[in-house]
Design a protein around this motif. Structure first.
Motif, PDB file in Angstrom:
ATOM      1  N   VAL A   1       0.858  -1.184   0.000  1.00  0.00           N
ATOM      2  CA  VAL A   1       0.000   0.000   0.000  1.00  0.00           C
ATOM      3  C   VAL A   1       0.895   1.235   0.000  1.00  0.00           C
ATOM      4  N   PRO A   2       0.759   2.098  -1.004  1.00  0.00           N
ATOM      5  CA  PRO A   2       1.611   3.293  -1.085  1.00  0.00           C
ATOM      6  C   PRO A   2       1.370   4.243   0.090  1.00  0.00           C
ATOM      7  N   VAL A   3       2.408   4.940   0.491  1.00  0.00           N
ATOM      8  CA  VAL A   3       2.275   5.898   1.590  1.00  0.00           C
ATOM      9  C   VAL A   3       1.389   7.078   1.194  1.00  0.00           C
ATOM     10  N   GLN A   4       1.245   7.333  -0.112  1.00  0.00           N
ATOM     11  CA  GLN A   4       0.411   8.449  -0.557  1.00  0.00           C
ATOM     12  C   GLN A   4      -1.062   8.053  -0.722  1.00  0.00           C
ATOM     13  N   ALA A   5      -1.430   6.816  -0.377  1.00  0.00           N
ATOM     14  CA  ALA A   5      -2.831   6.394  -0.452  1.00  0.00           C
ATOM     15  C   ALA A   5      -3.628   7.053   0.674  1.00  0.00           C
ATOM     16  N   LEU A   6      -4.812   7.552   0.337  1.00  0.00           N
ATOM     17  CA  LEU A   6      -5.682   8.165   1.349  1.00  0.00           C
ATOM     18  C   LEU A   6      -6.412   7.091   2.144  1.00  0.00           C
ATOM     19  N   ASP A   7      -6.785   7.423   3.365  1.00  0.00           N
ATOM     20  CA  ASP A   7      -7.650   6.543   4.146  1.00  0.00           C
ATOM     21  C   ASP A   7      -8.978   6.396   3.412  1.00  0.00           C
ATOM     22  N   GLY A   8      -9.518   5.192   3.424  1.00  0.00           N
ATOM     23  CA  GLY A   8     -10.832   4.980   2.813  1.00  0.00           C
ATOM     24  C   GLY A   8     -10.859   3.770   1.907  1.00  0.00           C
ATOM     25  N   ALA A   9     -11.821   3.785   1.022  1.00  0.00           N
ATOM     26  CA  ALA A   9     -12.067   2.633   0.151  1.00  0.00           C
ATOM     27  C   ALA A   9     -11.068   2.561  -1.001  1.00  0.00           C
ATOM     28  N   ALA A  10     -10.735   1.328  -1.354  1.00  0.00           N
ATOM     29  CA  ALA A  10      -9.927   1.020  -2.532  1.00  0.00           C
ATOM     30  C   ALA A  10     -10.591  -0.184  -3.205  1.00  0.00           C
ATOM     31  N   ALA A  11     -10.169  -0.508  -4.411  1.00  0.00           N
ATOM     32  CA  ALA A  11     -10.817  -1.610  -5.125  1.00  0.00           C
ATOM     33  C   ALA A  11      -9.795  -2.439  -5.898  1.00  0.00           C
ATOM     34  N   PHE A  12      -9.966  -3.751  -5.818  1.00  0.00           N
ATOM     35  CA  PHE A  12      -9.213  -4.714  -6.624  1.00  0.00           C
ATOM     36  C   PHE A  12     -10.119  -5.058  -7.782  1.00  0.00           C
ATOM     37  N   ARG A  13      -9.648  -4.866  -9.020  1.00  0.00           N
ATOM     38  CA  ARG A  13     -10.503  -5.087 -10.197  1.00  0.00           C
ATOM     39  C   ARG A  13      -9.694  -5.626 -11.355  1.00  0.00           C
ATOM     40  N   GLY A  14     -10.372  -6.146 -12.361  1.00  0.00           N
ATOM     41  CA  GLY A  14      -9.710  -6.678 -13.537  1.00  0.00           C
ATOM     42  C   GLY A  14     -10.568  -7.690 -14.268  1.00  0.00           C
ATOM     43  N   PHE A  15      -9.912  -8.581 -15.013  1.00  0.00           N
ATOM     44  CA  PHE A  15     -10.636  -9.634 -15.736  1.00  0.00           C
ATOM     45  C   PHE A  15      -9.696 -10.803 -15.987  1.00  0.00           C
ATOM     46  N   VAL A  16     -10.295 -11.957 -16.286  1.00  0.00           N
ATOM     47  CA  VAL A  16      -9.541 -13.147 -16.667  1.00  0.00           C
ATOM     48  C   VAL A  16     -10.017 -13.561 -18.053  1.00  0.00           C
ATOM     49  N   GLU A  17      -9.112 -14.176 -18.821  1.00  0.00           N
ATOM     50  CA  GLU A  17      -9.496 -14.563 -20.183  1.00  0.00           C
ATOM     51  C   GLU A  17      -8.695 -15.761 -20.652  1.00  0.00           C
ATOM     52  N   ASN A  18      -9.294 -16.464 -21.612  1.00  0.00           N
ATOM     53  CA  ASN A  18      -8.564 -17.461 -22.385  1.00  0.00           C
ATOM     54  C   ASN A  18      -8.823 -17.127 -23.847  1.00  0.00           C
ATOM     55  N   GLU A  19      -8.486 -18.027 -24.755  1.00  0.00           N
ATOM     56  CA  GLU A  19      -8.629 -17.696 -26.180  1.00  0.00           C
ATOM     57  C   GLU A  19     -10.078 -17.605 -26.632  1.00  0.00           C
ATOM     58  N   ASN A  20     -11.031 -18.118 -25.844  1.00  0.00           N
ATOM     59  CA  ASN A  20     -12.427 -18.140 -26.268  1.00  0.00           C
ATOM     60  C   ASN A  20     -13.346 -17.176 -25.527  1.00  0.00           C
ATOM     61  N   GLU A  21     -12.982 -16.785 -24.322  1.00  0.00           N
ATOM     62  CA  GLU A  21     -13.909 -15.998 -23.522  1.00  0.00           C
ATOM     63  C   GLU A  21     -13.176 -15.209 -22.451  1.00  0.00           C
ATOM     64  N   SER A  22     -13.905 -14.278 -21.838  1.00  0.00           N
ATOM     65  CA  SER A  22     -13.333 -13.531 -20.717  1.00  0.00           C
ATOM     66  C   SER A  22     -14.426 -13.285 -19.682  1.00  0.00           C
ATOM     67  N   THR A  23     -13.997 -13.088 -18.448  1.00  0.00           N
ATOM     68  CA  THR A  23     -14.918 -12.800 -17.351  1.00  0.00           C
ATOM     69  C   THR A  23     -14.380 -11.609 -16.577  1.00  0.00           C
ATOM     70  N   ASP A  24     -15.212 -10.577 -16.445  1.00  0.00           N
ATOM     71  CA  ASP A  24     -14.830  -9.410 -15.651  1.00  0.00           C
ATOM     72  C   ASP A  24     -14.971  -9.738 -14.175  1.00  0.00           C
ATOM     73  N   LEU A  25     -14.068  -9.183 -13.373  1.00  0.00           N
ATOM     74  CA  LEU A  25     -14.182  -9.320 -11.927  1.00  0.00           C
ATOM     75  C   LEU A  25     -15.062  -8.195 -11.421  1.00  0.00           C
TER      76      LEU A  25
END
Length: 133
Positions: free
Chosen positions: A96-120
């Motif tokens: 966690v960076p020292v310049q991060a503010l107190d409060g909410a943060a979010a882990f986000r992204g997606f996974v994929e293979n050659e046929n499909e993907s799923t958003d997190l």
């Protein structure tokens, strides 16, 4: 002569109908890639934490963490793109960076293979405070 006109009219109508015909294309039914996310609920600046995605083996994982910094900017720190191991696990360590503010943060992204993907769905966690909702 009337028979020829009738035949030509029939042929024109048939040709027009055939040219407007579009074959139905059926798309294969796909199941979204399975995704289970493990993230800390509370983090402290300067400390390292582990973020894990459990999915299918050899799936490519694209993720990162978003948070507010001391300049009031919404920052997205992208994690390296990795391929899930033979057990379907992708994992990253994040400090966690020292310049991060107190409060909410979010882990986000997606996974994929050659046929499909799923958003997190973004997984919210707190920086420095226990209740950041």
């Amino acid at each position: 002569m009337k028979k020829i006109k009738f035949f030509l009219s029939f042929l024109v109508i048939l040709t027009v109908q055939m040219s407007c015909y579009a074959p139905r294309r059926s798309l294969p039914q796909t199941t979204p890639l399975p995704v289970e996310v493990k993230a800390p609920s509370l983090t402290l600046r300067g400390e390292k934490y582990q973020f894990i995605i459990q999915t299918s083996p050899l799936v490519t994982c694209h993720t990162g963490v978003a948070f507010w910094d001391t300049s009031n900017n919404w920052v997205f720190e992208e994690f390296p793109t990795i391929q899930a191991n033979s057990l379907g696990v992708c994992e990253w360590n994040w400090e966690v960076p020292v310049q991060a503010l107190d409060g909410a943060a979010a882990f986000r992204g997606f996974v994929e293979n050659e046929n499909e993907s799923t958003d997190l769905m973004p997984v919210t966690f707190c920086i420095e405070v226990e209740d950041c909702e």
